[in-house]
Write an enzyme that holds these catalytic residues in place. Structure first.
Site, PDB file in Angstrom:
ATOM      1  N   THR A  96      56.125  80.283   6.943  1.00  0.00           N
ATOM      2  CA  THR A  96      55.097  80.740   6.004  1.00  0.00           C
ATOM      3  C   THR A  96      54.391  79.512   5.451  1.00  0.00           C
ATOM      4  O   THR A  96      55.026  78.654   4.828  1.00  0.00           O
ATOM      5  CB  THR A  96      55.730  81.529   4.842  1.00  0.00           C
ATOM      6  OG1 THR A  96      56.425  82.654   5.385  1.00  0.00           O
ATOM      7  CG2 THR A  96      54.661  82.012   3.871  1.00  0.00           C
ATOM      8  N   HIS A 103      46.734  69.375   3.273  1.00  0.00           N
ATOM      9  CA  HIS A 103      48.041  69.435   3.941  1.00  0.00           C
ATOM     10  C   HIS A 103      48.197  70.722   4.764  1.00  0.00           C
ATOM     11  O   HIS A 103      48.696  70.694   5.902  1.00  0.00           O
ATOM     12  CB  HIS A 103      49.145  69.350   2.877  1.00  0.00           C
ATOM     13  CG  HIS A 103      50.513  69.141   3.424  1.00  0.00           C
ATOM     14  ND1 HIS A 103      50.937  67.930   3.928  1.00  0.00           N
ATOM     15  CD2 HIS A 103      51.564  69.977   3.550  1.00  0.00           C
ATOM     16  CE1 HIS A 103      52.191  68.045   4.336  1.00  0.00           C
ATOM     17  NE2 HIS A 103      52.592  69.276   4.113  1.00  0.00           N
TER      18      HIS A 103
HETATM   19  N1  LIG Z   1      53.530  73.255   2.773  1.00  0.00           N
HETATM   20  C1  LIG Z   1      54.254  73.908   3.703  1.00  0.00           C
HETATM   21  C2  LIG Z   1      55.079  73.211   4.578  1.00  0.00           C
HETATM   22  N2  LIG Z   1      55.167  71.882   4.512  1.00  0.00           N
HETATM   23  C3  LIG Z   1      56.249  71.151   5.087  1.00  0.00           C
HETATM   24  C4  LIG Z   1      56.051  70.791   6.528  1.00  0.00           C
HETATM   25  O1  LIG Z   1      56.182  71.932   7.354  1.00  0.00           O
HETATM   26  C5  LIG Z   1      57.088  69.784   6.977  1.00  0.00           C
HETATM   27  O2  LIG Z   1      58.371  70.320   6.869  1.00  0.00           O
HETATM   28  C6  LIG Z   1      57.047  68.483   6.195  1.00  0.00           C
HETATM   29  O3  LIG Z   1      55.742  67.961   6.161  1.00  0.00           O
HETATM   30  C7  LIG Z   1      57.982  67.441   6.826  1.00  0.00           C
HETATM   31  O4  LIG Z   1      57.573  67.127   8.139  1.00  0.00           O
HETATM   32  N3  LIG Z   1      55.818  73.896   5.500  1.00  0.00           N
HETATM   33  C8  LIG Z   1      55.756  75.249   5.578  1.00  0.00           C
HETATM   34  O5  LIG Z   1      56.434  75.863   6.415  1.00  0.00           O
HETATM   35  N4  LIG Z   1      54.961  75.944   4.717  1.00  0.00           N
HETATM   36  C9  LIG Z   1      54.199  75.304   3.785  1.00  0.00           C
HETATM   37  O6  LIG Z   1      53.457  75.990   3.010  1.00  0.00           O
HETATM   38  C1  LIG Z   2      50.636  74.278   2.779  1.00  0.00           C
HETATM   39  C2  LIG Z   2      51.157  73.154   2.060  1.00  0.00           C
HETATM   40  O1  LIG Z   2      51.392  72.182   2.643  1.00  0.00           O
HETATM   41  C3  LIG Z   2      51.225  73.219   0.601  1.00  0.00           C
HETATM   42  O2  LIG Z   2      52.427  73.680   0.135  1.00  0.00           O
HETATM   43  C4  LIG Z   2      50.934  71.839   0.063  1.00  0.00           C
HETATM   44  O3  LIG Z   2      50.298  72.013  -1.133  1.00  0.00           O
HETATM   45  P1  LIG Z   2      49.287  70.901  -1.672  1.00  0.00           P
HETATM   46  O4  LIG Z   2      48.123  70.890  -0.726  1.00  0.00           O
HETATM   47  O5  LIG Z   2      48.915  71.429  -3.034  1.00  0.00           O
HETATM   48  O6  LIG Z   2      50.035  69.615  -1.701  1.00  0.00           O
END
Ligand SMILES: Nc1c(NC[C@H](O)[C@H](O)[C@H](O)CO)[nH]c(=O)[nH]c1=O
Ligand SMILES: CC(=O)[C@@H](O)COP(=O)(O)O
Length: 154
Positions: A81, A89
């Protein structure tokens, strides 16, 4: 007309791998529950379903590839999700998850499902994790069974 290829939604002799992101676990656990339900309702035995947890959606393709390379699985389901935050990001995580999952399927010959929910808001994610818009984990499980059986026809 030549041949028409169409697979049955029967999972009785299938082995399925699931890779699920722990990020937003309160929602991805619902996707996992939906996927397990979808597989079992279509005849897949619980002992023929392996589950690997990874940190987030970005890491799903890496472990999906490892699983696919074992040649033990008829299909793999990627679950996660990703909810947009206030930076860019989100786009990087979604793009790499989608590209990576497609790439694993094409390079290994094992069908890999894109069961990653990508949303603008948390409400949209909840709606797709077992509430008013269904459960994307369940949907991915049904697609995995179809693709696993279709893959056997070629
Ligand atoms: N922001 C979300 C992430 N971020 C984490 C990345 O997937 C990853 O684990 C990290 O950058 C280390 O490499 N992951 C999700 O599944 N959902 C998010 O909303
Ligand atoms: C989708 C994501 O990576 C999110 O959780 C990161 O949030 P942000 O863009 O506010 O750092």
């Amino acid at each position: 007309m030549g041949q028409v290829f169409e697979a049955q939604l029967v999972g009785t002799d299938l082995k399925i791998g699931i890779v699920v992101g722990r990020f937003n676990e309160f929602l991805t656990s619902k996707l996992l529950g939906g996927a397990m339900d979808g597989l079992k309702r279509h005849g897949v035995s619980e002992e023929d379903i392996d589950v690997a947890w990874v940190p987030g959606a970005f890491e799903v393709p890496f472990i999906a590839k490892k699983m696919a390379e074992t040649k033990k699985y008829d299909a793999i389901i990627g679950l996660g999700t990703v909810i947009r935050g206030s930076t860019t990001h989100y786009d990087y995580v979604c793009n790499e998850a989608a590209k990576g999952i497609a790439n694993v399927g094409l390079t290994t010959g094992v069908p890999v499902m894109f069961g990653i929910v990508t949303t603008e808001t948390i409400e949209q994610a909840i709606e797709r994790s077992g509430t008013k818009s269904g459960n994307k984990g369940y949907d991915a499980a049904v697609s995995a069974i179809e693709m696993a059986n279709l893959n056997r026809l070629f």
